[in-house]
Design a protein around this motif. Structure first.
Motif, PDB file in Angstrom:
ATOM      1  N   ALA A 224       0.885  -1.081   0.008  1.00  0.00           N
ATOM      2  CA  ALA A 224       0.000  -0.469  -0.334  1.00  0.00           C
ATOM      3  C   ALA A 224       1.167   0.991   0.242  1.00  0.00           C
ATOM      4  O   ALA A 224       0.322   2.174  -1.028  1.00  0.00           O
ATOM      5  N   VAL A 225       1.802   1.080   0.930  1.00  0.00           N
ATOM      6  CA  VAL A 225       3.299   2.278   0.762  1.00  0.00           C
ATOM      7  C   VAL A 225       3.105   2.451  -1.046  1.00  0.00           C
ATOM      8  O   VAL A 225       3.665   3.724  -0.512  1.00  0.00           O
ATOM      9  N   THR A 226       3.988   1.702  -1.016  1.00  0.00           N
ATOM     10  CA  THR A 226       4.662   1.628  -1.939  1.00  0.00           C
ATOM     11  C   THR A 226       3.733   2.006  -3.595  1.00  0.00           C
ATOM     12  O   THR A 226       3.950   2.860  -3.633  1.00  0.00           O
ATOM     13  N   GLN A 227       2.424   1.648  -3.735  1.00  0.00           N
ATOM     14  CA  GLN A 227       1.586   2.277  -4.124  1.00  0.00           C
ATOM     15  C   GLN A 227       1.331   4.358  -4.400  1.00  0.00           C
ATOM     16  O   GLN A 227       1.284   4.383  -5.535  1.00  0.00           O
ATOM     17  N   ALA A 228       1.086   4.246  -2.906  1.00  0.00           N
ATOM     18  CA  ALA A 228       0.610   5.640  -2.611  1.00  0.00           C
ATOM     19  C   ALA A 228       1.715   6.252  -2.929  1.00  0.00           C
ATOM     20  O   ALA A 228       1.689   7.239  -3.957  1.00  0.00           O
TER      21      ALA A 228
ATOM     22  N   LEU B  28       1.173   6.709  -6.900  1.00  0.00           N
ATOM     23  CA  LEU B  28       0.554   7.311  -7.635  1.00  0.00           C
ATOM     24  C   LEU B  28       0.734   9.031  -7.145  1.00  0.00           C
ATOM     25  O   LEU B  28       0.357   9.901  -7.934  1.00  0.00           O
ATOM     26  N   GLN B  29       1.736   9.487  -5.911  1.00  0.00           N
ATOM     27  CA  GLN B  29       1.981  10.273  -5.832  1.00  0.00           C
ATOM     28  C   GLN B  29       2.932  10.868  -6.742  1.00  0.00           C
ATOM     29  O   GLN B  29       2.703  11.887  -7.360  1.00  0.00           O
ATOM     30  N   ALA B  30       3.764   9.738  -7.470  1.00  0.00           N
ATOM     31  CA  ALA B  30       4.958   9.904  -8.088  1.00  0.00           C
ATOM     32  C   ALA B  30       3.648  10.779 -10.093  1.00  0.00           C
ATOM     33  O   ALA B  30       4.518  11.427 -10.450  1.00  0.00           O
ATOM     34  N   ASP B  31       3.367   9.820  -9.767  1.00  0.00           N
ATOM     35  CA  ASP B  31       2.411   9.931 -10.931  1.00  0.00           C
ATOM     36  C   ASP B  31       1.664  11.366 -11.531  1.00  0.00           C
ATOM     37  O   ASP B  31       1.755  11.641 -12.501  1.00  0.00           O
ATOM     38  N   ARG B  32       0.811  11.624 -10.034  1.00  0.00           N
ATOM     39  CA  ARG B  32       0.212  13.183 -10.385  1.00  0.00           C
ATOM     40  C   ARG B  32       1.441  14.134 -10.478  1.00  0.00           C
ATOM     41  O   ARG B  32       1.691  15.084 -10.979  1.00  0.00           O
ATOM     42  N   ASP B  33       2.854  13.556  -9.967  1.00  0.00           N
ATOM     43  CA  ASP B  33       3.970  15.070 -10.158  1.00  0.00           C
ATOM     44  C   ASP B  33       4.492  15.106 -11.782  1.00  0.00           C
ATOM     45  O   ASP B  33       4.518  16.140 -11.938  1.00  0.00           O
TER      46      ASP B  33
END
Length: 742
Positions: free
Chosen positions: A133-137, A140-145
């Motif tokens: 879950a931490v890796t996925q989060a 996702l944060q990197a994808d948004r950036d």
């Protein structure tokens, strides 16, 4: 027998002795036997001899017979061997017990170790989930950036994610073609699986289904895993490669559990779809691992795609530009509409993490029987959506949640069903009842609670042993029933304190339960033709227990009266008939003679009996020595009538007033008419005077005592008894007549 060569004779028994082998002789078995039969160290030598590897039982007995000096030596040797056998058996028992204790301790340690291993496995699984879950989060944060970096990563991770429009069309077409080709082999799934652009096949393969309870093989199936559901199909027996539709499970409500290998049952995994579960076996461990991994990965991707879709729907959308109007009056209306905020423009934020995970959290709570946690989540959701508009995403979320609510309700209903264990009393149902009430199912909770308690009370009554003494059984029956009723009432008052509309249902239930109790009570007391005194004691016990319910404001006395009135009437009339028959029988043998009790003790006992009946002036009817100036018939009638009245007053309640009064009048009339008839027919002056004395005792002593005791027990005078006594006083005797009219 005379002694001869090679033999010895003693005490009438002949023992052959081998030549050159005398008792105590040199070497071999003879020497061993001599040592073994000796007193010092014989036991240890005998044990070593029996434990030796070359021991031969036949040779041993033969040598022993040759060397023994008569049957006494054989008996002593037999006793030594028997003692050694018992000692060996005791030693063996001690060793077995010691080994058994060590086995139990070892099994306990293994159990502790196994539980610790399970806990460790659970902790590792949770840690793995947290890390994923931490890796996925973070991804996702990197994808948004950096959207470009996210697209490249997604393309590398997912071979089905194209990098160009041309590749996307080709890839999508290949997926659809593969899915269509495979599904053409499955009969009956066309209507259940409508073609949609986003649906594609992820994995498929053959499996063997086993029964979850008995682990017996059921059938061979073929499973098709798609990106949003799992299709299970059974193989057609006569068509190779063709299947028939069996079941379709959405991935949102599907849980995968690894089944520990237990040879010969291995390579299995379990699919949980509330309220059912199915166990499948893969061909080998590798295929099982692939199934577990691809199922978890597909569920995770499904959850992520659903989350992204909801996030996109939650973003504000620009309102479409309305066409310009040429109507000058529309300007004022537009200005008024701009001043009033539209409810449709308000967007409901459903991207919160706890809302996204709510359906799965509800499934987990239901599976773990955490009913309170499930209802808390539902209350939290209802509170959050209370002032929010009903948009399409909210409707979809509500549909998913409502399905879980139905599942939760079914589980709670099953918890309250009478098929479940009835132990634990009414408090055992409090958990399920309270959660049903919180779900807004008060009526259903009330109905199920009362059904459960009715079954518990009925079971408790059936389990009572019917003792030989009726009164003892009635004490137990009343204790069990009224205690259960009192506990149920208190628990009902606790659970449904804020639902006043349910109390009428409880009253109806209490009446039906009372009817069940009265059926068991009447079958034991009245159907078995018990005496009136026993029936009166039993009814008294039931009334006393029924009054205990007044502690909680529940009065069921009138119900037990209404249900028992028929049986009590029958008992009173039956006992009345017995008294009348007995009185008539005594009247037929009446000789009108004084009673001679023979001993002062018997006279004193009669005085006590008459005093207990309420006759205080009985001494004036006693004569010299042990004589009583009354007839035996009149005295017996007095005792029997007063006993009947006392027992009947224990059974009395207003509905029985006329029955009791009419029974008393009929009994008294039998005695009065007999005395009247005797006065008319008797010619002897001395006997006639004695009859008048008995009549005076009846009219002036017995009847007033009956009236007084009846008035004390009932609370009001009986006019019929007064009229009967007054009419008897005014009775006129006609010597010419042989009939009496009262």
């Amino acid at each position: 027998l005379p002694p001869s060569r090679g033999t010895q004779a003693r005490r009438g028994v002949v023992f052959p002795v081998a030549a050159g082998r005398v008792p105590g002789g040199g070497g071999g078995w003879g020497a061993d036997m001599a040592l073994s039969l000796g007193e010092g160290g014989g036991g240890s030598r005998l044990r070593r001899q029996l434990e030796s590897g070359g021991f031969a039982a036949g040779e041993y007995v033969k040598q022993l017979s040759q060397q023994s000096d008569g049957d006494r030596d054989l008996q002593e040797h037999r006793q030594r061997i028997q003692a050694l056998s018992e000692e060996t058996a005791q030693s063996l028992k001690r060793n077995v017990y010691q080994n058994y204790r060590q086995f139990i301790e070892t099994a306990r340690e293994i159990s502790y170790l196994e539980s610790e291993m399970y806990q460790l496995s659970h902790i590792l699984t949770e840690q793995k989930g947290i890390m994923e879950a931490v890796t996925q989060a973070l991804l996702l944060q990197a994808d948004r950036d950096d959207p470009a970096l996210g697209a490249r990563r997604a393309a590398a991770a997912d071979p089905f994610l194209p990098l160009s429009g041309k590749d996307a069309a080709a890839n999508e077409e290949g997926r659809q073609r593969t899915l269509t080709t495979l599904l053409e082999k499955v009969e009956g799934c066309r209507d259940l699986l409508p073609e949609s652009p986003g649906k594609y096949l992820v994995y498929n393969g053959d499996l063997v289904e086993y029964d979850a309870d008995h682990m017996a093989q059921i059938q061979r199936v073929h499973a098709f895993l798609m990106n949003d559901c799992l299709l299970v199909a059974t193989a057609l027996p006569n068509r190779r490669g063709a299947y028939r539709y069996d079941a379709l499970y959405p991935l949102d409500g599907l849980a995968v559990v690894n089944v520990k290998d237990n040879p010969p049952m291995k390579d299995m995994f379990k699919l949980l779809m509330f309220p059912e579960s199915r166990i499948f076996q893969a061909e080998n461990a590798k295929i099982k691992k692939e199934w577990l991994e691809v199922l978890e990965e597909t569920k995770r991707n499904r959850a992520l795609s659903e989350k992204r879709r909801l996030e996109q729907e939650a973003l504000p959308r620009p309102a479409p530009t309305p066409p310009e109007s040429t109507n000058p009056f529309d300007e004022d209306e537009d200005e008024e509409e701009e001043d009033e905020p539209s409810a449709e423009e308000e967007v409901v934020d459903l991207s919160l993490e706890w809302i996204q995970e709510l359906p799965e959290d509800l499934d987990v709570c239901i599976a773990q029987r955490d009913f309170e946690g499930a209802v808390d989540l539902l209350d939290k959701l209802n509170e959050y959506l209370a002032d929010k508009p009903v948009s399409q995403p909210v409707k979809e979320l509500r549909a998913k949640v409502d399905e879980r609510v139905r599942q939760l309700t079914d589980v709670l209903v099953f918890e309250l069903s009478p098929d479940r264990s009835l132990r634990g009393g009414p408090r055992a149902t409090r958990r399920a009842v309270s959660q049903l009430i919180r779900l807004g199912q008060s009526t259903k909770a009330c109905e199920l609670f009362l059904k459960n308690r009715a079954a518990a009370v009925q079971t408790a009554i059936r389990q009572l042993r019917i003792e030989g003494a009726t009164l003892l059984y009635i004490h137990k029956l009343c204790h069990v029933f009224f205690t259960s009723l009192l506990e149920t009432a208190r628990e009902f008052e606790t659970d449904f304190a804020g639902n006043n509309g349910c109390y009428s249902a409880f009253v109806v239930w209490a009446r039906s339960s009372m009817r069940m109790f009265v059926d068991a009570f009447s079958k034991q007391v009245f159907d078995s033709k018990e005496s009136l005194s026993t029936a009166a004691e039993c009814v008294k016990v039931a009334k006393e227990h029924c009054k205990q319910l007044s502690e909680i404001g529940l009065d069921l006395t009138f119900i037990i009266h209404a249900l028992l009135v028929k049986d009590i009437k029958g008992a009173l009339q039956s006992y009345k008939d017995i008294i009348i028959e007995a009185t008539k029988h005594r009247n037929s043998e009446e000789m009108w003679r004084k009673m001679n009790l023979m001993t002062p003790e018997a006279l004193g006992k009669l005085r006590e009996e008459m005093r207990s009946c309420g006759v205080g002036n009985f001494d004036q009817y006693t004569g010299d020595d042990c004589w009583v100036n009354l007839s035996y018939t009149v005295v017996a009638f007095t005792k029997q009538t007063m006993a009947f009245l006392e027992e009947a007053l224990k059974l009395y309640f207003p509905e029985l007033h006329m029955v009791l009064l009419e029974s008393l009048v009929e009994i008294i009339l039998v005695a009065v008419q007999h005395v009247d008839y005797s006065l008319r027919c008797e010619q002897d002056p001395e006997k006639k005077a004695f009859i008048r004395q008995n009549a005076s005792f009846l009219y002036e002593t017995v009847l007033p005592v009956v009236e007084k005791r009846f008035e004390e027990g009932v609370g009001k005078p009986a006019k019929q008894l007064q009229d009967l006594r007054n009419a008897s006083r005014l009775m006129r005797v006609n010597p010419e007549s042989t009939t009496s009219v009262v």
